[in-house]
Scaffold this active site. Structure first.
Site, PDB file in Angstrom:
ATOM      1  N   ARG A   1       0.860  -1.181   0.000  1.00  0.00           N
ATOM      2  CA  ARG A   1       0.000   0.000   0.000  1.00  0.00           C
ATOM      3  C   ARG A   1       0.895   1.229   0.000  1.00  0.00           C
ATOM      4  O   ARG A   1       1.751   1.360   0.873  1.00  0.00           O
ATOM      5  CB  ARG A   1      -0.879   0.007   1.254  1.00  0.00           C
ATOM      6  CG  ARG A   1      -1.911   1.118   1.249  1.00  0.00           C
ATOM      7  CD  ARG A   1      -2.567   1.300   2.602  1.00  0.00           C
ATOM      8  NE  ARG A   1      -1.841   2.263   3.408  1.00  0.00           N
ATOM      9  CZ  ARG A   1      -2.345   2.887   4.469  1.00  0.00           C
ATOM     10  NH1 ARG A   1      -3.567   2.645   4.868  1.00  0.00           N
ATOM     11  NH2 ARG A   1      -1.630   3.745   5.151  1.00  0.00           N
TER      12      ARG A   1
ATOM     13  N   TYR B   1      -1.964  12.274   6.625  1.00  0.00           N
ATOM     14  CA  TYR B   1      -2.225  11.057   7.385  1.00  0.00           C
ATOM     15  C   TYR B   1      -1.809   9.838   6.576  1.00  0.00           C
ATOM     16  O   TYR B   1      -2.072   9.756   5.372  1.00  0.00           O
ATOM     17  CB  TYR B   1      -3.707  10.949   7.741  1.00  0.00           C
ATOM     18  CG  TYR B   1      -4.005   9.684   8.500  1.00  0.00           C
ATOM     19  CD1 TYR B   1      -3.521   9.518   9.783  1.00  0.00           C
ATOM     20  CD2 TYR B   1      -4.711   8.643   7.916  1.00  0.00           C
ATOM     21  CE1 TYR B   1      -3.748   8.344  10.478  1.00  0.00           C
ATOM     22  CE2 TYR B   1      -4.949   7.470   8.600  1.00  0.00           C
ATOM     23  CZ  TYR B   1      -4.467   7.331   9.886  1.00  0.00           C
ATOM     24  OH  TYR B   1      -4.681   6.158  10.564  1.00  0.00           O
TER      25      TYR B   1
ATOM     26  N   ASP C   1      -4.849   4.055  -0.208  1.00  0.00           N
ATOM     27  CA  ASP C   1      -5.933   4.317   0.741  1.00  0.00           C
ATOM     28  C   ASP C   1      -6.274   5.806   0.736  1.00  0.00           C
ATOM     29  O   ASP C   1      -5.403   6.649   0.973  1.00  0.00           O
ATOM     30  CB  ASP C   1      -5.466   3.871   2.140  1.00  0.00           C
ATOM     31  CG  ASP C   1      -6.599   3.785   3.147  1.00  0.00           C
ATOM     32  OD1 ASP C   1      -7.658   4.372   2.901  1.00  0.00           O
ATOM     33  OD2 ASP C   1      -6.395   3.140   4.191  1.00  0.00           O
TER      34      ASP C   1
ATOM     35  N   HIS D   1      -8.728   7.109   2.687  1.00  0.00           N
ATOM     36  CA  HIS D   1      -9.190   7.463   4.023  1.00  0.00           C
ATOM     37  C   HIS D   1     -10.443   8.327   4.017  1.00  0.00           C
ATOM     38  O   HIS D   1     -10.532   9.322   4.742  1.00  0.00           O
ATOM     39  CB  HIS D   1      -8.077   8.143   4.830  1.00  0.00           C
ATOM     40  CG  HIS D   1      -6.978   7.207   5.210  1.00  0.00           C
ATOM     41  ND1 HIS D   1      -5.683   7.297   4.739  1.00  0.00           N
ATOM     42  CD2 HIS D   1      -6.983   6.114   6.005  1.00  0.00           C
ATOM     43  CE1 HIS D   1      -4.952   6.321   5.228  1.00  0.00           C
ATOM     44  NE2 HIS D   1      -5.713   5.591   5.999  1.00  0.00           N
TER      45      HIS D   1
ATOM     46  N   GLU E   1      -8.845   2.280  -1.793  1.00  0.00           N
ATOM     47  CA  GLU E   1      -9.554   2.005  -0.537  1.00  0.00           C
ATOM     48  C   GLU E   1     -10.255   3.236   0.029  1.00  0.00           C
ATOM     49  O   GLU E   1      -9.703   4.343  -0.021  1.00  0.00           O
ATOM     50  CB  GLU E   1      -8.513   1.503   0.473  1.00  0.00           C
ATOM     51  CG  GLU E   1      -9.061   1.218   1.843  1.00  0.00           C
ATOM     52  CD  GLU E   1      -7.981   0.689   2.777  1.00  0.00           C
ATOM     53  OE1 GLU E   1      -6.955   0.164   2.280  1.00  0.00           O
ATOM     54  OE2 GLU E   1      -8.151   0.814   3.992  1.00  0.00           O
TER      55      GLU E   1
ATOM     56  N   GLU F   1     -13.312  -0.878   6.761  1.00  0.00           N
ATOM     57  CA  GLU F   1     -12.591  -1.052   8.026  1.00  0.00           C
ATOM     58  C   GLU F   1     -13.312  -0.393   9.207  1.00  0.00           C
ATOM     59  O   GLU F   1     -13.073  -0.769  10.348  1.00  0.00           O
ATOM     60  CB  GLU F   1     -11.160  -0.524   7.917  1.00  0.00           C
ATOM     61  CG  GLU F   1     -11.076   0.974   7.734  1.00  0.00           C
ATOM     62  CD  GLU F   1      -9.655   1.477   7.520  1.00  0.00           C
ATOM     63  OE1 GLU F   1      -8.904   0.836   6.772  1.00  0.00           O
ATOM     64  OE2 GLU F   1      -9.308   2.505   8.111  1.00  0.00           O
TER      65      GLU F   1
ATOM     66  N   ARG G   1     -13.569  -4.906   3.876  1.00  0.00           N
ATOM     67  CA  ARG G   1     -12.421  -4.746   4.771  1.00  0.00           C
ATOM     68  C   ARG G   1     -12.765  -4.930   6.249  1.00  0.00           C
ATOM     69  O   ARG G   1     -11.991  -4.538   7.117  1.00  0.00           O
ATOM     70  CB  ARG G   1     -11.834  -3.344   4.565  1.00  0.00           C
ATOM     71  CG  ARG G   1     -11.416  -3.062   3.145  1.00  0.00           C
ATOM     72  CD  ARG G   1      -9.920  -3.178   2.968  1.00  0.00           C
ATOM     73  NE  ARG G   1      -9.218  -2.278   3.850  1.00  0.00           N
ATOM     74  CZ  ARG G   1      -8.244  -2.643   4.691  1.00  0.00           C
ATOM     75  NH1 ARG G   1      -7.869  -3.894   4.785  1.00  0.00           N
ATOM     76  NH2 ARG G   1      -7.651  -1.741   5.435  1.00  0.00           N
TER      77      ARG G   1
ATOM     78  N   GLU H   1      -4.135  -7.329   5.497  1.00  0.00           N
ATOM     79  CA  GLU H   1      -3.245  -6.203   5.793  1.00  0.00           C
ATOM     80  C   GLU H   1      -2.290  -6.599   6.912  1.00  0.00           C
ATOM     81  O   GLU H   1      -2.700  -7.186   7.908  1.00  0.00           O
ATOM     82  CB  GLU H   1      -4.078  -4.989   6.237  1.00  0.00           C
ATOM     83  CG  GLU H   1      -3.231  -3.761   6.538  1.00  0.00           C
ATOM     84  CD  GLU H   1      -4.063  -2.542   6.904  1.00  0.00           C
ATOM     85  OE1 GLU H   1      -5.240  -2.717   7.305  1.00  0.00           O
ATOM     86  OE2 GLU H   1      -3.543  -1.423   6.789  1.00  0.00           O
TER      87      GLU H   1
ATOM     88  N   TRP I   1     -12.969  11.956   8.266  1.00  0.00           N
ATOM     89  CA  TRP I   1     -11.967  10.914   8.411  1.00  0.00           C
ATOM     90  C   TRP I   1     -12.160   9.961   7.289  1.00  0.00           C
ATOM     91  O   TRP I   1     -13.201   9.527   6.975  1.00  0.00           O
ATOM     92  CB  TRP I   1     -12.135  10.180   9.729  1.00  0.00           C
ATOM     93  CG  TRP I   1     -10.921  10.370  10.527  1.00  0.00           C
ATOM     94  CD1 TRP I   1     -10.854  10.848  11.804  1.00  0.00           C
ATOM     95  CD2 TRP I   1      -9.577  10.125  10.099  1.00  0.00           C
ATOM     96  NE1 TRP I   1      -9.547  10.926  12.181  1.00  0.00           N
ATOM     97  CE2 TRP I   1      -8.749  10.488  11.152  1.00  0.00           C
ATOM     98  CE3 TRP I   1      -8.980   9.676   8.929  1.00  0.00           C
ATOM     99  CZ2 TRP I   1      -7.353  10.393  11.102  1.00  0.00           C
ATOM    100  CZ3 TRP I   1      -7.621   9.583   8.851  1.00  0.00           C
ATOM    101  CH2 TRP I   1      -6.821   9.936   9.942  1.00  0.00           C
TER     102      TRP I   1
HETATM  103  C1  GCO Z   1      -5.615   1.046   7.144  1.00  0.00           C
HETATM  104  C2  GCO Z   1      -6.263   2.089   7.922  1.00  0.00           C
HETATM  105  C3  GCO Z   1      -5.557   2.531   9.143  1.00  0.00           C
HETATM  106  C4  GCO Z   1      -6.550   3.284   9.998  1.00  0.00           C
HETATM  107  C5  GCO Z   1      -6.286   3.107  11.444  1.00  0.00           C
HETATM  108  C6  GCO Z   1      -7.303   3.795  12.303  1.00  0.00           C
HETATM  109  O1  GCO Z   1      -6.088   0.812   6.067  1.00  0.00           O
HETATM  110  O2  GCO Z   1      -4.690   0.453   7.670  1.00  0.00           O
HETATM  111  O3  GCO Z   1      -6.825   3.103   7.179  1.00  0.00           O
HETATM  112  O4  GCO Z   1      -4.428   3.256   8.832  1.00  0.00           O
HETATM  113  O5  GCO Z   1      -6.564   4.613   9.649  1.00  0.00           O
HETATM  114  O6  GCO Z   1      -6.248   1.751  11.712  1.00  0.00           O
HETATM  115  O7  GCO Z   1      -7.121   3.452  13.619  1.00  0.00           O
HETATM  116 MG    MG Z   2      -7.647   1.982   5.486  1.00  0.00          MG
END
Ligand code: GCO
Ligand code: MG
Length: 406
Positions: A149, A161, A214, A216, A240, A266, A287, A343, A406
């Site tokens: 990733r 981030y 990702d 996010h 993602e 996630e 996820r 992951e 987020w």
């Molecule tokens: C990922 C995630 C993490 C999250 C984190 C939040 O795909 O691994 O996006 O980076 O942001 O686990 O606590």
């Molecule tokens: Mg993620």
């Protein structure tokens, strides 16, 4: 096996980052562990367990995993949500661990046995700029990873981030302190920058390396559709979390305009959060994380639904959930046909010491190991040396000062 649970204890430890672990002990001394870590809201789950679930567990039959799950879920009146489902998830994991130990079998055997020899893993590579990112990917390739990733800095933004500040492979750490740090976010800059970055990575590493990225949850459906289309030439394994996905139907718009494979889920806690995404096939990968989606028992339901729609399972496994969760995910992965990839960021050596484990990494793949149960222990004496410390992921604001998703 004794037919009752004698005690249950919640262990909060912070060997570099906070982890919450549920330890269930049966009358005959069998111990089961469950991960209950919810990054940035750890103590809420600890309290849910200590104050509300542990008293219900004492005296119950540990063999009745499904009934316990239904009792805690249907019996609570207040269903779902990350705190509730992480707490139920921890109980569920711990009971599978106990059942495996009682049967003297690894949990994957109880789930039907291995359907594959090993589980494909993807790891993270980050760099503040493209040359640093290429170096980071190179290090991961040297370690044998087949899937990486990639996240990178964005011009004019000081921090982003998911990108370590020092350019090492390190994770985007939650920073210790009573309040989250604040970052600036600029969607336009990001969208203009990222296609060139992925082009450079693809060009340098060739066609075979699986590349993931990702977002996010930072885009609107229109932006996501455009980004997906612009990334199609780079043959991503997945893109993602393009949108917050609370409104599942909005993903239709993204799907209509791009064939980039989409991975989402996630932050989901139950099958209800992704039912439409799966049944309309608006995603390619689900996820859902074992701990945050109610444990082994519930993610298996989600993955079984996904299987009907050719959606693959690809659980969240960052280093902010514990090795107990990773092990649980790997047992499910080894025994679940539509499981695509896990992951795996790895852990700091101290975390591996606090949670000695049987799972192992080799050549871009993981295996849960053959120890009975989940195959993870906790060194309680070591854990006790690292008390909880408040830590939060950063939050992001736009240039006008308003909060960004987020
Ligand atoms: C990922 C995630 C993490 C999250 C984190 C939040 O795909 O691994 O996006 O980076 O942001 O686990 O606590
Ligand atoms: Mg993620």
């Amino acid at each position: 096996m004794s037919l009752t649970i004698r005690e249950a204890e919640v262990i909060v430890t912070s060997p570099g980052r906070n982890f919450v672990t549920l330890k269930i002990v049966t009358e005959d001394g069998q111990v089961g562990l469950g991960d209950a870590t919810l990054n940035g809201r750890e103590l809420a789950v600890a309290s849910y367990l200590r104050d509300h679930l542990v008293p219900l567990l004492i005296g119950r039959d540990p063999q009745r995993i499904e009934d316990t799950w239904q009792y805690l879920y249907r019996g609570a009146y207040w269903r779902r949500g990350p705190v509730t489902m992480a707490a139920i998830g921890a109980v569920d994991m711990a009971l599978w661990d106990i059942k495996g130990k009682a049967a003297n079998m690894p949990v994957y055997q109880l789930l039907g046995g291995a359907v594959r020899d090993r589980v494909l893993a993807y790891t993270h590579a980050t760099g503040p700029d493209t040359p640093a990112l290429l170096d980071a990917v190179e290090r991961r390739v040297q370690q044998g990873y087949k899937a990486v990733r990639v996240q990178t800095g964005v011009p004019t933004l000081d921090t982003v981030y998911g990108v370590s500040k020092n350019g090492t492979a390190g994770y985007e750490p939650a920073e210790r302190g009573a309040r989250p740090a604040e970052e600036l976010w600029d969607t336009g800059q990001y969208m203009r920058h990222i296609p060139g970055v992925l082009a450079a990575v693809r060009e340098r590493f060739g066609a075979d390396l699986h590349l993931l990225h990702d977002v996010h949850h930072r885009l609107t459906p229109t932006q996501a559709a455009r980004l997906g289309r612009s990334l199609e030439p780079f043959d991503l394994f997945w893109l993602e979390d393009v949108t917050p996905a609370e409104n599942q139907a909005l993903l239709r718009q993204v799907r209509e305009h791009t064939t980039v494979p989409l991975a989402i889920g996630e932050v989901f806690n139950s099958v209800w959060d992704c039912q439409q995404l799966i049944t309309e096939r608006l995603i390619d990968y689900i996820r859902a994380c074992v701990v945050h989606a109610g444990g082994i028992s519930h993610v298996r339901r989600i993955f079984a639904l996904a299987d009907l729609y050719q959606v693959a399972a690809a659980p969240h496994g960052p280093s902010d959930v514990s090795p107990v969760n990773l092990a649980a995910s790997l047992h499910v992965g080894l025994a679940t046909h539509n499981f695509a990839i896990q992951e795996f960021m790895g852990y700091e050596p101290l975390v591996d010491e606090v949670f000695p484990h049987a799972y192992r990494y080799a050549d871009g793949h993981l295996h849960p190991g053959d120890a009975p149960g989940l195959g993870v222990q906790i060194d309680e004496a070591l854990a006790a040396k690292y008390p909880y410390a408040p830590a939060y992921l950063p939050v992001a604001r736009l240039r006008d000062g308003s909060m960004k998703d987020w």
